[in-house]
Design an enzyme around this catalytic site. Sequence first.
Site, PDB file in Angstrom:
ATOM      1  CG  ASP A 401       1.159   3.536  -7.983  1.00 42.18           C
ATOM      2  OD1 ASP A 401       1.243   2.281  -8.390  1.00 42.18           O
ATOM      3  OD2 ASP A 401       2.394   4.128  -8.359  1.00 42.18           O
ATOM      4  CD  GLU A 404      -1.097  -3.550  -6.596  1.00 39.68           C
ATOM      5  OE1 GLU A 404      -0.179  -3.154  -6.186  1.00 39.68           O
ATOM      6  OE2 GLU A 404      -1.725  -2.942  -7.352  1.00 39.68           O
ATOM      7  CG  ASP A 474       5.091  -0.561 -11.848  1.00 43.32           C
ATOM      8  OD1 ASP A 474       4.416   0.422 -12.442  1.00 43.32           O
ATOM      9  OD2 ASP A 474       5.337  -0.760 -10.532  1.00 43.32           O
TER      10      ASP A 474
END
Length: 796
Positions: A401, A404, A474
Amino acid sequence: MKKWSTFLLLLTALSIGNNSNAQSFQKTDLGIKATINSTAIEIQYYNPSTVRVLKSPDGRPFTKESLSVIKTPQKTTFQVKQQGDWVNLKTTALNIALNLKTGAIIYSTVHDEYLLKEKQEGVQFTPFNDAGNNTFTVQQSFELDNDEPIYGLGQQQQGKMSQRNVTLNMVQGNLDDYIPFFQSVKGYGVFWDNYSPTVFTDNPQGTSFKSDVGDGVDYYFMYGGNADGVIARMRELTGQAPLFPLWTFGYWQSKERYKSQDELVEVVKQYRKMGVPLDGIIQDWQYWGSNYLWNAMDFLNAEFPKPEKMVSDVHQMNAHMIISIWNSFGPQTKQYKELDKIGALMNFSTWPQSGSDLWPPRRDYPSGVRVYDPYNPAARDIYWKYLEHMYKLRLDGWWMDSSEPDHLDAKPSDFDNKTYLGSFRKVRNAFPLMTVGGVSTHQRAIDSGKRVFILTRSAFAGQQRYGANTWSGDVTSSWNALMNQISAGLNFSLTGIPYWNADIGGFFLSRFKRKLEDPEYRELYVRWLQFGAFTPMMRSHGADAPREIYQFGQKGNTYYDAIEKYINLRYHLLPYIYSTSWDVTANQSSMMRALVMDFPKDKNALDLNDEFMFGRSLLVSPVTNAMYVKPVPGEKETIQAEDFSEIKSKTTYLPDGTDWYDFWTAEKFSGGQKVSRQTPLDIIPVYVKAGTVMPVGPSVQYAEEKKWDSLEIRVYPGANGKFVLYEDENDNYNYERGVYATVTFTWDDTKKMLTISDRNGSFPGMIGERKFNVVMVTGHTNKVIAYTGKKIVVKF
């Protein structure tokens, strides 16, 4: 395509008349070098169809080891000839012309078809101080045809298929994965090899990449002839996509988040009890306990007292488990302390910002969580040292997760953070490539018996080589968000990274106050799940409400039955899907295919953003609007109620050049037209291309429950066709040594004859004798064939 020869001949004639102004160039083993208008230019051949172009201010030598490109330039046979101010280079695949007065480059095919040109004076170097390092902001501009569709540039949630007339501020984010690569309908691609924040601009004045930091311009031009060819060239440069295990293509259940190991195990038990197929479950964050222990990679939460038993319980039910890991660490973790000692933690705000789990977060109790430096090989070693402890629990993969990573309340000075490779600004967009690559490389080094599987929120060019499947972040639960997933996934795939998925149902349910009680959300969830059945990973996940199938009722309920139908369909398609994944690995193909890939000459198909090919045979047209809800009269707030009294329809464009069959009814249609199809809740339009030979697998509870010893082979006549059925041990890397088998099915439409080839290859556990139930979908005739690995001809 426009012929370039006429214009080039005119330019040559004019320049020969003024030859005294022509500048010189130097031929090298790999191409040519020239200095033009105080700019050093080098063209290097990587193969006959791919070149690297390097430009820098004269006197500033420019060398760079790419993070994305792993191929080295190859000595390539090419012809070089100067005509006035033009130097022309030619290989068996590509023509290049460099203007020795302006420095602009023109690309064309060996058949003299114009592809792309740089704008005159299209290169710019603007001095820039990058955290104390004197460098440049760099820009290169090109000229495209006015009506030329281009694709790629990563994942953007804008609902656009063609990426013309856009401006993209390319900095990795939760919902946007930027890859500075585009390809054209003409069959060429351009990869801008720069990792700093970049602005891509396409407007009537030109098409350009402009990056904050660069010691020079560095880009690759590749010609593939078509989209598959361009992707093949890109993967030759940046790495091939390995094969995922069979179990990754089954159905996956998750949510934000299972609060205990008992809750997680119970979900798998419920699926097995109900007889609904399931192959994987995912544990999201906070199994480590407090935010000060963020990403400790250890089960420190009291609700997970026996992690070995949890994993074992899941495995005993023939399911797999992956677990959330992040790219940042809380100040009380062992990783934080060890990384801090070597200066491998960065200083900017990231998630979570508070040490408290309460919502909204208490910012007066800062978490102290910091992002690590994955550009540092020692930091990647530390990361894996602690993750290996988790691997020994026999977890099946990683959910990386915030890859980035999350960069919150961003300030310009944040980019001055020092990394192992320079400022964070200089390498910012390659963060996901480096952190995913670190995990993949380390796992592969210690275990070749289990294929790497990583689910990650972000990506950069070359990440396909690391066994990673990127999800779209998300996303909010809405019909518009569902619609936007289609073009997002397709453009992502067109950059050469073939594995992509989205949170089925959307992550946030904030639009739906009644959550699962809202009939519009239930309809949206079913439609999203139907779309997810035709993506590389079928994975349900989200916050605000659980998403397990039993949350939507029980057998006999409209929503439950539709969900179960598509989960089962996914498993019936596994032989097709797994064979398609082999085509991705062996032949540089793509699983999700924008229509331009298979129908580049059909102008009506080039900019459609609501349909796509799944593999080379199935045209999927997801339903992306509510059809079966109506307002409840008399309510103060707008409340929806379900209304199935009238069956609605969706219109789909069928590309020209082939006939099509309705997947559900086998009704035949001609291509080049729009057709309307009724879409009750359990149906989305799916069409099969004429000439398709499609294997259909058995009903199972998990991917490896039954061997494929009795497959239905559907034949869709109307054109010649071929399908290669691929089989191996379903996991491990023995396939790289040739330990696999293929059976080729060839349909001759004129002779109405299906040829089943000799089996090619072998592997332990391979089926020796099997049955193929060959079904002609027109007329519903079938022939059951006993197959022992030897060639058989079936005539209809």
